[in-house]
Design a protein around this motif. Sequence first.
Motif, PDB file in Angstrom:
ATOM      1  N   ALA A 161      22.089  28.922 -18.442  1.00 42.11           N
ATOM      2  CA  ALA A 161      22.437  29.598 -17.195  1.00 42.11           C
ATOM      3  C   ALA A 161      22.950  30.993 -17.453  1.00 42.11           C
ATOM      4  O   ALA A 161      22.617  31.942 -16.722  1.00 42.11           O
ATOM      5  CB  ALA A 161      23.483  28.773 -16.434  1.00 42.11           C
ATOM      6  N   LYS A 162      23.765  31.150 -18.490  1.00 42.96           N
ATOM      7  CA  LYS A 162      24.274  32.470 -18.844  1.00 42.96           C
ATOM      8  C   LYS A 162      23.127  33.415 -19.152  1.00 42.96           C
ATOM      9  O   LYS A 162      23.095  34.563 -18.669  1.00 42.96           O
ATOM     10  CB  LYS A 162      25.213  32.351 -20.041  1.00 42.96           C
ATOM     11  CG  LYS A 162      25.701  33.679 -20.585  1.00 42.96           C
ATOM     12  CD  LYS A 162      26.571  33.470 -21.827  1.00 42.96           C
ATOM     13  CE  LYS A 162      26.987  34.790 -22.455  1.00 42.96           C
ATOM     14  NZ  LYS A 162      27.823  34.591 -23.661  1.00 42.96           N
ATOM     15  N   ALA A 163      22.169  32.957 -19.967  1.00 35.96           N
ATOM     16  CA  ALA A 163      21.024  33.816 -20.313  1.00 35.96           C
ATOM     17  C   ALA A 163      20.220  34.175 -19.083  1.00 35.96           C
ATOM     18  O   ALA A 163      19.760  35.321 -18.918  1.00 35.96           O
ATOM     19  CB  ALA A 163      20.162  33.108 -21.348  1.00 35.96           C
ATOM     20  N   HIS A 164      20.034  33.218 -18.171  1.00 31.98           N
ATOM     21  CA  HIS A 164      19.235  33.454 -16.979  1.00 31.98           C
ATOM     22  C   HIS A 164      19.946  34.405 -16.001  1.00 31.98           C
ATOM     23  O   HIS A 164      19.358  35.396 -15.535  1.00 31.98           O
ATOM     24  CB  HIS A 164      18.943  32.127 -16.288  1.00 31.98           C
ATOM     25  CG  HIS A 164      18.329  32.257 -14.933  1.00 31.98           C
ATOM     26  ND1 HIS A 164      17.076  32.821 -14.726  1.00 31.98           N
ATOM     27  CD2 HIS A 164      18.786  31.930 -13.688  1.00 31.98           C
ATOM     28  CE1 HIS A 164      16.794  32.815 -13.440  1.00 31.98           C
ATOM     29  NE2 HIS A 164      17.824  32.285 -12.792  1.00 31.98           N
ATOM     30  N   LEU A 165      21.220  34.128 -15.711  1.00 25.99           N
ATOM     31  CA  LEU A 165      21.935  34.911 -14.706  1.00 25.99           C
ATOM     32  C   LEU A 165      22.209  36.330 -15.168  1.00 25.99           C
ATOM     33  O   LEU A 165      22.261  37.255 -14.352  1.00 25.99           O
ATOM     34  CB  LEU A 165      23.239  34.215 -14.325  1.00 25.99           C
ATOM     35  CG  LEU A 165      23.071  32.876 -13.598  1.00 25.99           C
ATOM     36  CD1 LEU A 165      24.413  32.167 -13.472  1.00 25.99           C
ATOM     37  CD2 LEU A 165      22.455  33.084 -12.242  1.00 25.99           C
ATOM     38  N   LEU A 166      22.364  36.503 -16.473  1.00 20.35           N
ATOM     39  CA  LEU A 166      22.623  37.842 -16.994  1.00 20.35           C
ATOM     40  C   LEU A 166      21.348  38.503 -17.509  1.00 20.35           C
ATOM     41  O   LEU A 166      21.421  39.556 -18.141  1.00 20.35           O
ATOM     42  CB  LEU A 166      23.674  37.778 -18.099  1.00 20.35           C
ATOM     43  CG  LEU A 166      25.059  37.310 -17.601  1.00 20.35           C
ATOM     44  CD1 LEU A 166      26.036  37.202 -18.759  1.00 20.35           C
ATOM     45  CD2 LEU A 166      25.601  38.250 -16.537  1.00 20.35           C
ATOM     46  N   ALA A 167      20.196  37.881 -17.228  1.00 20.58           N
ATOM     47  CA  ALA A 167      18.886  38.450 -17.552  1.00 20.58           C
ATOM     48  C   ALA A 167      18.792  38.790 -19.035  1.00 20.58           C
ATOM     49  O   ALA A 167      18.369  39.898 -19.406  1.00 20.58           O
ATOM     50  CB  ALA A 167      18.605  39.682 -16.697  1.00 20.58           C
ATOM     51  N   ARG A 168      19.197  37.837 -19.863  1.00 20.02           N
ATOM     52  CA  ARG A 168      19.095  38.037 -21.305  1.00 20.02           C
ATOM     53  C   ARG A 168      17.880  37.309 -21.840  1.00 20.02           C
ATOM     54  O   ARG A 168      17.519  36.250 -21.327  1.00 20.02           O
ATOM     55  CB  ARG A 168      20.357  37.505 -22.002  1.00 20.02           C
ATOM     56  CG  ARG A 168      21.607  38.321 -21.683  1.00 20.02           C
ATOM     57  CD  ARG A 168      22.799  37.760 -22.394  1.00 20.02           C
ATOM     58  NE  ARG A 168      23.970  38.617 -22.271  1.00 20.02           N
ATOM     59  CZ  ARG A 168      25.157  38.326 -22.792  1.00 20.02           C
ATOM     60  NH1 ARG A 168      25.321  37.213 -23.475  1.00 20.02           N
ATOM     61  NH2 ARG A 168      26.150  39.156 -22.655  1.00 20.02           N
ATOM     62  N   PRO A 169      17.237  37.840 -22.883  1.00 19.20           N
ATOM     63  CA  PRO A 169      16.059  37.177 -23.433  1.00 19.20           C
ATOM     64  C   PRO A 169      16.430  35.863 -24.095  1.00 19.20           C
ATOM     65  O   PRO A 169      17.556  35.665 -24.518  1.00 19.20           O
ATOM     66  CB  PRO A 169      15.538  38.191 -24.464  1.00 19.20           C
ATOM     67  CG  PRO A 169      16.716  39.051 -24.791  1.00 19.20           C
ATOM     68  CD  PRO A 169      17.577  39.084 -23.565  1.00 19.20           C
TER      69      PRO A 169
END
Length: 291
Positions: free
Chosen positions: A283-291
């Motif tokens: 979720a962190k990667a998705h919400l913060l638009a991280r690869p």
Amino acid sequence: MATTFPAAVTAAQTGPGRAEVLDQVARLVDLEESAIEQMRAEALGAPTRGVVAYGEYQSGGWWTTSLMNHSDSGDPHDVVIGDGRPQSTSLLKEMPATARFLDSLGLNFMYVRLARLEPHSYLWEHRDYAELRDTGWHRLHIPLVTNPSAVLVTAGARVHMAAGALWRLTPSQAHGVCNTTGPDRLHLIADVYADDAYEALAARPHLRDGDATDLPEMTAAERAGLLEKAGQLAELGFTGAAEQTLLRAFYTHALPEGGAYDLIANLHSARGADADVSRWRAAKAHLLARP
């Protein structure tokens, strides 16, 4: 449209921390109160509250409806944002003062909407529309109804986007929004393409004294106490409440980017809930638009 700047704080007058806030959110110009009053009346009289969209970003209570979108039907409930020239929805055609105001800006719009945030509601820390990052666009906010508890949190500060001005937000930077006490927060939000008209409008970004308040750093003792409280809730079976307790820390303390999501991962790691750890890291990667 008025363009006065009383009691303004510009980038040249700020320290490094406040300059970062100014880079992410700023007043652009003051607006005529009569124009805001007319748009406020039209927005409050709209026959729909809109729809709940982007549910993974919020606690609930965030409603949007389109005034300009890419739907061939002109349906204001089509709230998926995309690249390209939009057309007026059936709702905007019932809001002549708002349509006149938008036309007076002379901007190249990508998408325009009304966004309502109910009391006791949160948009969790996130970045918007990573897939559009290279299209050269900007986001404008016109607050129509607001209150002091309705704030944007970014760069370790709380910013109250007060009515009476046109504001610029850089949504590709991590940010979140909350409305802790109410009443509803209602903004007109326009995504626009960069061009000469936008550059002229945005030539003097500024903040006034009192617009932004720095959040305190979280101490080790506060962090331990917060995790203990969340752990107790989780042990009682209130896992969702435990997670939201930690998510709300983003609005009270200057956490590192993604820090609230890290707290939740730590909570579940201590419980031995490996699947939940993985879920929140994703979720962190998705919400913060991280690869």
